[in-house]
Write a protein that holds these residues in place. Sequence first.
Motif, PDB file in Angstrom:
ATOM      1  N   ALA A 266       0.622  -1.225  -0.099  1.00  0.00           N
ATOM      2  CA  ALA A 266      -0.083  -0.105   0.071  1.00  0.00           C
ATOM      3  C   ALA A 266       0.938   1.392  -0.123  1.00  0.00           C
ATOM      4  O   ALA A 266       0.482   2.200  -0.646  1.00  0.00           O
ATOM      5  CB  ALA A 266      -0.959  -0.208   1.297  1.00  0.00           C
ATOM      6  N   ARG A 267       1.974   1.270   0.619  1.00  0.00           N
ATOM      7  CA  ARG A 267       2.898   2.393   0.915  1.00  0.00           C
ATOM      8  C   ARG A 267       3.481   2.650  -0.600  1.00  0.00           C
ATOM      9  O   ARG A 267       3.673   3.618  -0.922  1.00  0.00           O
ATOM     10  CB  ARG A 267       3.691   2.343   2.078  1.00  0.00           C
ATOM     11  CG  ARG A 267       4.884   3.511   2.206  1.00  0.00           C
ATOM     12  CD  ARG A 267       5.435   3.493   3.525  1.00  0.00           C
ATOM     13  NE  ARG A 267       6.485   2.214   3.609  1.00  0.00           N
ATOM     14  CZ  ARG A 267       6.274   1.165   4.499  1.00  0.00           C
ATOM     15  NH1 ARG A 267       5.092   1.022   5.114  1.00  0.00           N
ATOM     16  NH2 ARG A 267       7.023   0.043   4.299  1.00  0.00           N
ATOM     17  N   GLY A 268       4.030   1.322  -0.964  1.00  0.00           N
ATOM     18  CA  GLY A 268       4.786   1.522  -2.388  1.00  0.00           C
ATOM     19  C   GLY A 268       3.757   2.063  -3.397  1.00  0.00           C
ATOM     20  O   GLY A 268       4.004   2.760  -4.393  1.00  0.00           O
ATOM     21  N   TRP A 269       2.463   1.631  -3.355  1.00  0.00           N
ATOM     22  CA  TRP A 269       1.648   2.164  -4.336  1.00  0.00           C
ATOM     23  C   TRP A 269       1.374   3.648  -4.265  1.00  0.00           C
ATOM     24  O   TRP A 269       1.448   4.452  -5.482  1.00  0.00           O
ATOM     25  CB  TRP A 269       0.071   1.334  -4.312  1.00  0.00           C
ATOM     26  CG  TRP A 269      -1.026   2.240  -5.024  1.00  0.00           C
ATOM     27  CD1 TRP A 269      -1.917   2.906  -4.539  1.00  0.00           C
ATOM     28  CD2 TRP A 269      -1.285   1.920  -6.477  1.00  0.00           C
ATOM     29  NE1 TRP A 269      -2.626   3.594  -5.332  1.00  0.00           N
ATOM     30  CE2 TRP A 269      -2.408   2.904  -6.592  1.00  0.00           C
ATOM     31  CE3 TRP A 269      -0.686   1.234  -7.345  1.00  0.00           C
ATOM     32  CZ2 TRP A 269      -2.951   2.861  -7.833  1.00  0.00           C
ATOM     33  CZ3 TRP A 269      -1.348   1.359  -8.616  1.00  0.00           C
ATOM     34  CH2 TRP A 269      -2.529   2.021  -8.827  1.00  0.00           C
ATOM     35  N   ALA A 270       1.209   4.033  -3.019  1.00  0.00           N
ATOM     36  CA  ALA A 270       0.891   5.193  -2.852  1.00  0.00           C
ATOM     37  C   ALA A 270       2.173   6.277  -3.281  1.00  0.00           C
ATOM     38  O   ALA A 270       1.883   7.306  -3.989  1.00  0.00           O
ATOM     39  CB  ALA A 270       0.515   5.949  -1.507  1.00  0.00           C
ATOM     40  N   GLU A 271       3.357   5.903  -2.993  1.00  0.00           N
ATOM     41  CA  GLU A 271       4.641   6.581  -3.405  1.00  0.00           C
ATOM     42  C   GLU A 271       4.783   6.632  -4.882  1.00  0.00           C
ATOM     43  O   GLU A 271       5.109   7.441  -5.621  1.00  0.00           O
ATOM     44  CB  GLU A 271       5.719   5.931  -2.745  1.00  0.00           C
ATOM     45  CG  GLU A 271       5.940   6.277  -1.289  1.00  0.00           C
ATOM     46  CD  GLU A 271       7.067   5.486  -0.552  1.00  0.00           C
ATOM     47  OE1 GLU A 271       7.196   5.556   0.792  1.00  0.00           O
ATOM     48  OE2 GLU A 271       7.445   4.470  -1.010  1.00  0.00           O
ATOM     49  N   LEU A 272       4.477   5.557  -5.647  1.00  0.00           N
ATOM     50  CA  LEU A 272       4.944   5.186  -6.889  1.00  0.00           C
ATOM     51  C   LEU A 272       3.974   5.746  -7.863  1.00  0.00           C
ATOM     52  O   LEU A 272       4.376   6.912  -8.705  1.00  0.00           O
ATOM     53  CB  LEU A 272       4.921   3.851  -7.435  1.00  0.00           C
ATOM     54  CG  LEU A 272       4.775   3.317  -8.985  1.00  0.00           C
ATOM     55  CD1 LEU A 272       6.251   3.836  -9.522  1.00  0.00           C
ATOM     56  CD2 LEU A 272       4.827   1.978  -9.332  1.00  0.00           C
ATOM     57  N   THR A 273       2.457   5.832  -7.424  1.00  0.00           N
ATOM     58  CA  THR A 273       1.642   6.613  -8.053  1.00  0.00           C
ATOM     59  C   THR A 273       1.832   8.308  -8.187  1.00  0.00           C
ATOM     60  O   THR A 273       1.420   8.937  -8.665  1.00  0.00           O
ATOM     61  CB  THR A 273       0.144   6.212  -7.816  1.00  0.00           C
ATOM     62  OG1 THR A 273      -0.071   6.380  -6.346  1.00  0.00           O
ATOM     63  CG2 THR A 273       0.060   4.599  -8.311  1.00  0.00           C
ATOM     64  N   GLY A 274       2.096   8.529  -6.585  1.00  0.00           N
ATOM     65  CA  GLY A 274       2.451  10.044  -6.454  1.00  0.00           C
ATOM     66  C   GLY A 274       3.456  10.455  -7.508  1.00  0.00           C
ATOM     67  O   GLY A 274       3.299  11.744  -7.943  1.00  0.00           O
ATOM     68  N   HIS A 275       4.447  10.096  -7.686  1.00  0.00           N
ATOM     69  CA  HIS A 275       5.619  10.332  -8.696  1.00  0.00           C
ATOM     70  C   HIS A 275       5.099  10.303 -10.149  1.00  0.00           C
ATOM     71  O   HIS A 275       5.223  11.011 -10.774  1.00  0.00           O
ATOM     72  CB  HIS A 275       6.944   9.310  -8.565  1.00  0.00           C
ATOM     73  CG  HIS A 275       7.598   9.486  -7.520  1.00  0.00           C
ATOM     74  ND1 HIS A 275       8.441  10.448  -6.960  1.00  0.00           N
ATOM     75  CD2 HIS A 275       7.772   8.641  -6.209  1.00  0.00           C
ATOM     76  CE1 HIS A 275       8.782  10.658  -5.843  1.00  0.00           C
ATOM     77  NE2 HIS A 275       8.630   9.336  -5.257  1.00  0.00           N
ATOM     78  N   ALA A 276       4.232   9.189 -10.307  1.00  0.00           N
ATOM     79  CA  ALA A 276       3.705   9.163 -11.815  1.00  0.00           C
ATOM     80  C   ALA A 276       2.735  10.266 -11.985  1.00  0.00           C
ATOM     81  O   ALA A 276       2.653  10.851 -13.147  1.00  0.00           O
ATOM     82  CB  ALA A 276       2.766   7.782 -11.847  1.00  0.00           C
ATOM     83  N   ALA A 277       2.064  10.859 -11.107  1.00  0.00           N
ATOM     84  CA  ALA A 277       0.888  11.639 -11.118  1.00  0.00           C
ATOM     85  C   ALA A 277       1.862  13.077 -11.224  1.00  0.00           C
ATOM     86  O   ALA A 277       1.046  14.027 -11.838  1.00  0.00           O
ATOM     87  CB  ALA A 277       0.103  11.904  -9.841  1.00  0.00           C
ATOM     88  N   ALA A 278       2.839  12.993 -10.698  1.00  0.00           N
ATOM     89  CA  ALA A 278       3.922  14.371 -10.765  1.00  0.00           C
ATOM     90  C   ALA A 278       4.809  14.262 -12.233  1.00  0.00           C
ATOM     91  O   ALA A 278       5.436  15.362 -12.444  1.00  0.00           O
ATOM     92  CB  ALA A 278       4.520  14.453  -9.548  1.00  0.00           C
ATOM     93  N   GLY A 279       4.473  13.404 -12.716  1.00  0.00           N
ATOM     94  CA  GLY A 279       5.042  13.442 -14.117  1.00  0.00           C
ATOM     95  C   GLY A 279       6.464  12.622 -14.140  1.00  0.00           C
ATOM     96  O   GLY A 279       7.201  12.953 -15.363  1.00  0.00           O
ATOM     97  N   ARG A 280       7.092  12.370 -13.165  1.00  0.00           N
ATOM     98  CA  ARG A 280       8.318  11.723 -13.024  1.00  0.00           C
ATOM     99  C   ARG A 280       8.487  10.222 -13.413  1.00  0.00           C
ATOM    100  O   ARG A 280       9.754   9.930 -13.515  1.00  0.00           O
ATOM    101  CB  ARG A 280       8.650  12.026 -11.286  1.00  0.00           C
ATOM    102  CG  ARG A 280       9.160  13.349 -10.889  1.00  0.00           C
ATOM    103  CD  ARG A 280       9.626  13.076  -9.348  1.00  0.00           C
ATOM    104  NE  ARG A 280       8.590  13.101  -8.443  1.00  0.00           N
ATOM    105  CZ  ARG A 280       7.767  13.924  -7.920  1.00  0.00           C
ATOM    106  NH1 ARG A 280       8.000  15.436  -8.312  1.00  0.00           N
ATOM    107  NH2 ARG A 280       6.854  13.801  -6.875  1.00  0.00           N
ATOM    108  N   ILE A 281       7.481   9.544 -13.545  1.00  0.00           N
ATOM    109  CA  ILE A 281       7.508   8.141 -13.999  1.00  0.00           C
ATOM    110  C   ILE A 281       6.300   8.158 -15.222  1.00  0.00           C
ATOM    111  O   ILE A 281       5.216   8.548 -14.887  1.00  0.00           O
ATOM    112  CB  ILE A 281       7.305   7.323 -12.930  1.00  0.00           C
ATOM    113  CG1 ILE A 281       8.402   7.083 -12.126  1.00  0.00           C
ATOM    114  CG2 ILE A 281       6.951   5.999 -13.553  1.00  0.00           C
ATOM    115  CD1 ILE A 281       8.396   6.268 -10.683  1.00  0.00           C
TER     116      ILE A 281
END
Length: 312
Positions: A266-281
Amino acid sequence: MDAAVLTEPGTPTFASFDDPVPADGQVLVDVRVAGVNPVDVAIAAGVFVTKPPFPSVAGREGVGTVDGRRVYFNGCVAPFGSMAQRTLVPAGSLFDVPEGLDDGLAVACGIAGLAAWLPLQWRARLQPGETVLVLGASGVLGTIAVQAAKVLGAGRVVAAARDGDALRRLTDLGADATVQLSDDEPVADLAGRIRDAAGGGVDVTIDPVWGTPALAAMGAARRGMRHVQIGHSAAPAAELVAGGFREAMVDLLGYTTRHVPGDVVARGWAELTGHAAAGRITVDVERAPLAEVAHVWARQVASAHRKLVLEP
């Protein structure tokens, strides 16, 4: 409802399937997009740990809505799957999708994305400044792993794959160096090219391929390298040489997301999708209507380099 239906091992067909009716502990999801993955192909073929009932709906993951809430899910209540207009999932298993994150990219952050992010962050415990080698980097998992390594502070990232065009794309996404793989290169020669690209040696390897590339990666290891083994798309076996493996003090770490603690996922999902939403991934996403499931399935079997999604 419309669905991708399995009536025997192999490729699902576009057909009608009974509507799901939730029981206690289950949630009905209106599916917006369903991801297509190598694991779906393996499950449908009957060669995975999980065996599908027949008839059933194919697919494990997707993005949908529950009472207006946009969610990601992975794992459906049999005989229902993600490749349909609606599905059932266990209550409490849903992850919120960040506002502004595209449905297709959100799905890419699921099975493939977590299998890139968590091996780097949680399994290998990547440290700032370390050198990361991503094998099979042209796939969706590898593409995310290259970018995730940079986000997590890697000092140098080496992308290795067979496809030269894909490697050039990965340079644009942050890879510091690339290594083009071939089927017949001696392990020692490939290890030398990897070592040169890494600037002296590799600290962490993300490995969804195994076989000769894995042996070469270990041959290019810095002492104490963590080699995270995720899959075996190149070969199911590799003959390790004890001396070199021992001398480099390589840690060979197996990884599968289904054995990772729920709070870590759950923590990994939140972190990864946060970076994706910010355009970093980012990942290239290829969309198709659910009615074209047979064609999209064939694309996945042929190892597509884009994230394939079906839209019911």
